[in-house]
Scaffold this motif. Structure first.
Motif, mmCIF file in Angstrom:
data_model
loop_
_atom_site.group_PDB
_atom_site.id
_atom_site.type_symbol
_atom_site.label_atom_id
_atom_site.label_comp_id
_atom_site.label_asym_id
_atom_site.label_seq_id
_atom_site.Cartn_x
_atom_site.Cartn_y
_atom_site.Cartn_z
ATOM 1 N N ALA A 44 26.055 29.607 41.904
ATOM 2 C CA ALA A 44 26.876 30.799 42.109
ATOM 3 C C ALA A 44 26.681 31.804 40.977
ATOM 4 C CB ALA A 44 28.351 30.406 42.203
ATOM 5 N N PRO A 45 26.810 33.108 41.261
ATOM 6 C CA PRO A 45 26.698 34.148 40.224
ATOM 7 C C PRO A 45 27.985 34.243 39.411
ATOM 8 C CG PRO A 45 27.156 35.165 42.344
ATOM 9 C CD PRO A 45 27.010 33.686 42.609
ATOM 10 N N LEU A 46 28.184 33.284 38.533
ATOM 11 C CA LEU A 46 29.488 33.128 37.884
ATOM 12 C C LEU A 46 29.831 34.276 36.941
ATOM 13 C CD1 LEU A 46 29.502 29.291 37.172
ATOM 14 C CD2 LEU A 46 30.527 30.537 39.078
ATOM 15 N N ARG A 47 28.864 34.785 36.190
ATOM 16 C CA ARG A 47 29.186 35.894 35.280
ATOM 17 C C ARG A 47 29.690 37.101 36.071
ATOM 18 N NH1 ARG A 47 24.194 34.164 33.050
ATOM 19 N NH2 ARG A 47 24.433 33.092 31.051
ATOM 20 N N GLU A 48 29.019 37.408 37.167
ATOM 21 C CA GLU A 48 29.416 38.557 37.977
ATOM 22 C C GLU A 48 30.781 38.329 38.630
ATOM 23 O OE1 GLU A 48 26.565 36.982 38.055
ATOM 24 O OE2 GLU A 48 24.927 38.418 37.738
ATOM 25 N N LEU A 49 30.989 37.117 39.146
ATOM 26 C CA LEU A 49 32.281 36.803 39.753
ATOM 27 C C LEU A 49 33.404 36.893 38.726
ATOM 28 C CD1 LEU A 49 31.389 33.770 42.061
ATOM 29 C CD2 LEU A 49 32.135 36.038 42.810
ATOM 30 N N PRO A 60 31.218 35.975 52.255
ATOM 31 C CA PRO A 60 29.893 35.345 52.344
ATOM 32 C C PRO A 60 29.496 34.706 51.014
ATOM 33 C CG PRO A 60 29.859 37.537 53.337
ATOM 34 C CD PRO A 60 31.177 37.407 52.624
ATOM 35 N N ARG A 61 28.641 33.692 51.118
ATOM 36 C CA ARG A 61 28.202 32.961 49.934
ATOM 37 C C ARG A 61 27.646 33.902 48.869
ATOM 38 N NH1 ARG A 61 28.604 28.992 46.271
ATOM 39 N NH2 ARG A 61 26.620 28.415 45.354
ATOM 40 N N ALA A 62 28.214 33.791 47.676
ATOM 41 C CA ALA A 62 27.713 34.500 46.495
ATOM 42 C C ALA A 62 27.737 36.017 46.641
ATOM 43 C CB ALA A 62 26.296 34.029 46.157
ATOM 44 N N ASP A 63 28.614 36.533 47.500
ATOM 45 C CA ASP A 63 28.708 37.977 47.719
ATOM 46 C C ASP A 63 29.753 38.568 46.786
ATOM 47 O OD1 ASP A 63 29.062 40.591 48.663
ATOM 48 O OD2 ASP A 63 28.648 40.023 50.736
ATOM 49 N N VAL A 64 29.324 39.005 45.621
ATOM 50 C CA VAL A 64 30.247 39.501 44.605
ATOM 51 C C VAL A 64 30.954 40.767 45.073
ATOM 52 C CG1 VAL A 64 30.435 40.320 42.228
ATOM 53 C CG2 VAL A 64 28.846 38.459 42.779
ATOM 54 N N ALA A 65 30.244 41.635 45.770
ATOM 55 C CA ALA A 65 30.850 42.880 46.255
ATOM 56 C C ALA A 65 31.973 42.590 47.237
ATOM 57 C CB ALA A 65 29.783 43.758 46.901
ATOM 58 N N ALA A 66 31.774 41.595 48.099
ATOM 59 C CA ALA A 66 32.815 41.245 49.065
ATOM 60 C C ALA A 66 34.044 40.678 48.359
ATOM 61 C CB ALA A 66 32.272 40.238 50.078
ATOM 62 N N VAL A 67 33.825 39.885 47.320
ATOM 63 C CA VAL A 67 34.941 39.368 46.534
ATOM 64 C C VAL A 67 35.703 40.509 45.871
ATOM 65 C CG1 VAL A 67 35.577 37.958 44.525
ATOM 66 C CG2 VAL A 67 33.852 37.127 46.147
ATOM 67 N N ASP A 68 34.970 41.432 45.295
ATOM 68 C CA ASP A 68 35.583 42.587 44.646
ATOM 69 C C ASP A 68 36.421 43.386 45.642
ATOM 70 O OD1 ASP A 68 36.131 44.386 42.554
ATOM 71 O OD2 ASP A 68 34.461 45.667 43.148
ATOM 72 N N ALA A 69 35.881 43.609 46.845
ATOM 73 C CA ALA A 69 36.601 44.374 47.864
ATOM 74 C C ALA A 69 37.884 43.663 48.282
ATOM 75 C CB ALA A 69 35.706 44.613 49.075
ATOM 76 N N ALA A 70 37.821 42.348 48.440
ATOM 77 C CA ALA A 70 39.005 41.591 48.833
ATOM 78 C C ALA A 70 40.086 41.670 47.760
ATOM 79 C CB ALA A 70 38.630 40.134 49.101
ATOM 80 N N THR A 97 35.038 28.900 44.251
ATOM 81 C CA THR A 97 33.638 28.752 44.634
ATOM 82 C C THR A 97 33.086 27.453 44.077
ATOM 83 O OG1 THR A 97 31.472 29.853 44.640
ATOM 84 C CG2 THR A 97 32.725 29.939 42.589
ATOM 85 N N ASP A 98 32.048 26.945 44.720
ATOM 86 C CA ASP A 98 31.267 25.846 44.145
ATOM 87 C C ASP A 98 30.308 26.425 43.117
ATOM 88 O OD1 ASP A 98 32.408 23.945 45.790
ATOM 89 O OD2 ASP A 98 30.835 24.039 47.288
#
Length: 398
Positions: free
Chosen positions: A177-182, A143-153, A166-167
């Motif tokens: 986008a939450p770039l620092r967190e990503l 999902p858009r800007a979902d840092v937790a989902a990216v981490d899980a993947a 990401t854009d």
């Protein structure tokens, strides 16, 4: 036996009935509509210095680059543009492509492939979506800007290599986008972060240097950026920016670089001139955001005073879909593709050109007008935009 293309007629009729039929609407030389649909954020596409830069390159190098970048398509002008783009955006190196689309295809496919994982934001631009499909990597959409989902993947991957794409600025709703967190997740999980700065360059970050500079990530050894030369720089083309090792790898392996004709010299010269204007006049970036804030206020007021006030505006407020500032892109979500298309047509009839985004560009039920801010919009033009939006949205029947 039926004709093998009869299905095209059926598909066209279905799209027409659903309000999804598209058509070309060529602009004329003397069109005088206020443009809130294009991406000329800094108003540089007709700037004399930019046009002169393109013309000088055209006269010096000819109409075309005459071949791929690895044959005859690289000029000294291409190299200068790459050097100045990299320096402006805080990257080690840059590589110019024929478009932002081919830059995204090239970098994602060259850095992934079989045996790699690509984690893609669900709202990524079509060029990134197509790059994922062509990459032959395993793709996980989050999902858009979902840092937790990216981490899980990333945590669940078995592949040795991974990209997160990401854009930086969402091309549809203007969100950042939450770039620092990503990046923190990418660094912890050993992944590369690829950020499309198409709608950020020239608008966001200090002096318009982009959201990676704003996030303090420009020049990081595990971050790659892509940019387009066709929005804030008013021309045509794209580029990849990042570590020199990445650029060298792209020269060796990126198919959209190796097998594509190089960007025409006139486009290179125009982009270089535009970049220098931006560097010399950094207030242009701030002007875009000032105009964006004014447009956001205008559209929010028009929405809440329109026929939508009975429920749709309140719903939009709750969903966070009323126009917001922070980039040059402002959405006016109307829901139905038919309603959005008719509203865009009524705006144009009254002298204001706006974008109209319908599925598959946006999810079902979120068709919208998309307004784009320009640094050179005048107070009189903004006043006319206010009048037109109030008139048109008052006519909207959700």
């Amino acid at each position: 036996m039926a004709h093998p293309l009869d299905w095209l007629h059926d598909n066209a009729e279905r799209r027409r009935s659903e309000g999804l039929r598209r058509s070309l609407r060529p602009r004329t030389l003397h069109a005088d509509a206020i443009d809130l649909a294009g991406n000329d954020y800094l108003g540089l596409s007709r700037d004399k210095r930019v046009v002169d830069g393109a013309v000088e390159a055209l006269r010096a190098w000819g109409a075309g680059s005459t071949g791929s970048r690895l044959v005859t398509g690289s000029t000294a002008l291409h190299a200068t543009l790459e050097e100045e783009l990299a320096a402006f955006c805080g990257a080690e190196a840059a590589l110019v492509f024929s478009s932002g689309y081919t830059a995204n295809l090239g970098v994602v496919t060259a850095l992934s492939g079989r045996g790699a994982l690509v984690v893609s934001d669900a709202r990524s631009h079509a060029s990134l979506v197509d790059a994922c499909r062509l990459s032959r990597a395993r793709v996980v959409v989050t999902p858009r800007a979902d840092v937790a989902a990216v981490d899980a993947a990333l945590a669940a991957r078995t592949e040795e290599r991974a990209l997160v794409v990401t854009d930086g600025v969402d091309s549809i709703d203007g969100g950042i986008a939450p770039l620092r967190e990503l990046h923190a997740v990418c660094r912890a999980r050993g992944a590369v972060l690829v950020v499309d700065e198409a709608h950020a360059l020239g608008v966001c970050g200090p002096d318009g240097r982009g959201v990676l500079v704003e996030a303090g990530l420009a020049g990081a050894d595990d971050v790659v950026a892509t940019v387009t030369l066709s929005k804030s720089l008013g021309g045509q083309g794209g580029a990849v920016l990042g570590p020199r090792a990445v650029v060298e790898h792209l020269v060796d392996t990126a198919r959209t670089f190796i097998f594509d004709t190089g960007l025409a010299p006139a486009s290179v010269g125009g982009a270089l001139a535009a970049l220098r204007v931006l560097r010399e006049e950094p207030d242009r970036a701030a002007a875009v955001l000032r105009v964006s804030a004014e447009l956001a206020a205008i559209t929010a007021a028009a929405l809440t005073s329109s026929q939508l006030v009975g429920g749709r505006a309140r719903q939009l407020t709750l969903e966070g879909q009323l126009p917001r500032t922070g980039s040059a892109v402002l959405p006016v979500v109307l829901g139905s593709p038919v309603v959005a298309f008719e509203a865009a047509g009524r705006c144009l009839e009254r002298g204001v050109r706006v974008g109209c985004f319908r599925p598959p560009s946006v999810p079902e039920g979120t068709s919208r007008l998309r307004l784009t801010a320009r640094a050179d919009l005048t107070a009189a033009e903004l006043g006319r935009v206010r009048e037109v939006l109030h008139e048109v949205l008052a006519e909207v029947r959700p």
